[in-house]
Design a protein around this motif. Sequence first.
Motif, PDB file in Angstrom:
ATOM      1  N   ASN A  30      21.403  40.636   7.115  1.00 55.26           N
ATOM      2  CA  ASN A  30      22.757  40.350   7.569  1.00 55.26           C
ATOM      3  C   ASN A  30      23.785  41.070   6.701  1.00 55.26           C
ATOM      4  O   ASN A  30      23.521  41.419   5.561  1.00 55.26           O
ATOM      5  CB  ASN A  30      23.036  38.842   7.471  1.00 55.26           C
ATOM      6  N   GLU A  31      24.983  41.252   7.269  1.00 53.62           N
ATOM      7  CA  GLU A  31      26.136  41.562   6.444  1.00 53.62           C
ATOM      8  C   GLU A  31      26.673  40.246   5.902  1.00 53.62           C
ATOM      9  O   GLU A  31      26.708  39.240   6.612  1.00 53.62           O
ATOM     10  CB  GLU A  31      27.206  42.262   7.274  1.00 53.62           C
ATOM     11  N   SER A  32      27.098  40.235   4.653  1.00 54.42           N
ATOM     12  CA  SER A  32      27.553  38.984   4.054  1.00 54.42           C
ATOM     13  C   SER A  32      28.831  39.225   3.256  1.00 54.42           C
ATOM     14  O   SER A  32      29.050  40.309   2.711  1.00 54.42           O
ATOM     15  CB  SER A  32      26.467  38.379   3.167  1.00 54.42           C
ATOM     16  N   LYS A  45      27.921  34.920   6.675  1.00 56.20           N
ATOM     17  CA  LYS A  45      26.928  35.919   7.075  1.00 56.20           C
ATOM     18  C   LYS A  45      27.191  36.316   8.526  1.00 56.20           C
ATOM     19  O   LYS A  45      27.549  35.479   9.359  1.00 56.20           O
ATOM     20  CB  LYS A  45      25.511  35.352   6.941  1.00 56.20           C
ATOM     21  N   TYR A  46      26.970  37.584   8.802  1.00 58.17           N
ATOM     22  CA  TYR A  46      27.282  38.147  10.110  1.00 58.17           C
ATOM     23  C   TYR A  46      26.121  39.029  10.546  1.00 58.17           C
ATOM     24  O   TYR A  46      25.562  39.784   9.746  1.00 58.17           O
ATOM     25  CB  TYR A  46      28.576  38.956  10.010  1.00 58.17           C
ATOM     26  N   HIS A  47      25.743  38.918  11.820  1.00 52.70           N
ATOM     27  CA  HIS A  47      24.649  39.731  12.358  1.00 52.70           C
ATOM     28  C   HIS A  47      25.076  40.259  13.716  1.00 52.70           C
ATOM     29  O   HIS A  47      25.421  39.476  14.610  1.00 52.70           O
ATOM     30  CB  HIS A  47      23.381  38.884  12.491  1.00 52.70           C
ATOM     31  N   ALA A  50      21.747  39.403  16.408  1.00 48.54           N
ATOM     32  CA  ALA A  50      20.881  38.308  15.978  1.00 48.54           C
ATOM     33  C   ALA A  50      19.986  37.839  17.123  1.00 48.54           C
ATOM     34  O   ALA A  50      20.434  37.753  18.270  1.00 48.54           O
ATOM     35  CB  ALA A  50      21.726  37.141  15.479  1.00 48.54           C
ATOM     36  N   PHE A  55      20.895  31.768  13.640  1.00 45.23           N
ATOM     37  CA  PHE A  55      21.649  30.999  12.652  1.00 45.23           C
ATOM     38  C   PHE A  55      21.566  29.495  12.918  1.00 45.23           C
ATOM     39  O   PHE A  55      21.676  28.694  11.989  1.00 45.23           O
ATOM     40  CB  PHE A  55      23.101  31.463  12.603  1.00 45.23           C
ATOM     41  N   PHE A  87      27.316  34.401  13.484  1.00 51.23           N
ATOM     42  CA  PHE A  87      27.735  34.201  12.103  1.00 51.23           C
ATOM     43  C   PHE A  87      27.323  32.821  11.619  1.00 51.23           C
ATOM     44  O   PHE A  87      27.013  31.921  12.402  1.00 51.23           O
ATOM     45  CB  PHE A  87      29.253  34.361  11.964  1.00 51.23           C
ATOM     46  N   ASP A 212      18.740  30.226   2.691  1.00 57.27           N
ATOM     47  CA  ASP A 212      17.925  31.029   3.622  1.00 57.27           C
ATOM     48  C   ASP A 212      16.553  30.427   3.906  1.00 57.27           C
ATOM     49  O   ASP A 212      15.529  31.115   3.792  1.00 57.27           O
ATOM     50  CB  ASP A 212      17.750  32.454   3.090  1.00 57.27           C
TER      51      ASP A 212
END
Length: 289
Positions: A30-32, A45-47, A50, A55, A87, A212
């Motif tokens: 993910n981008e965080s 957190k962003y995907h 996904a 999430f 997210f 996580d």
Amino acid sequence: MNKFIEQALHAAGDFSRLKQVKQTFGGSINESFFVETNERKYFIKYHTDAPDRFFELEAKGLRLIRETNSVSVPEVLAYSDEKNNAFLVMDWVEGRKSQDTEAKLGDRIAKMHQTFGNQHGFPDDTFIGVLPQPNGLFLSWLEYYRDSRLSAQMTQGIEQNSITGNRRLRMEKLLLNLEKWIPDDVEPSYLHGDLWGGNWLVGAGGNPYVVDPSFLYGDRHFELAFTELFGGYSGDFYQAYVERFPLRDDYDDIKDLYQLYYLLVHLNIFGESYGPRVDAILKRYVGVY
């Protein structure tokens, strides 16, 4: 990106002024971001792509761990699995390790493992990284570990040609004889499921947190074996763990078989660099061809 951040914050009920957004690093999926508003600090957190329920299932795992009243987890404030806008919004956790942080972590993981479910596995299919992880609920730990964990990774490896030839033959032989080593009648502990050294962190007052999860119910020694695979845990952690919850006598005999699952996952995600370790474990238990 700030538009996305604002949408995530609004989902969490924060409509105050955005003060700071800083990208953070440490994961490959993910981008965080560290995000600060006039109200509080967040980890988001962003995907962009996904999988379904990605999430949602992470949030569910964190909630189940929180319900054990053992090891701390960040508070989940909002999540979305909407396509192209998935997210997870959580409290920002930050602190400095104290002399007893790792002992606290070991003790609290042991306490979590002293919370038990009724069956092994999990009612929902989950993910390990981004690999699908089939589940289901089983009365038998042996059946769950063989059919939903090892067999599923073998099938994945066969499909992508990471498990072929003698490696495949050894895997098949191991699965046919797994009852020689893996117990059937253990209690189904609450397990984090992905407890490598990068999935715990330190909060205020040196308090340890886990993040996580890939939650399941199962043999706690499966979890402990993974903590030893890539490091990240001190002697204080293990000493505190066994003081609360001593290990079974068969742990050293089955540890490699429990690490095998995570090595197969890494083989299927990252490639052949993990193949020699997989082969060494297979040779230990079923010999060579």
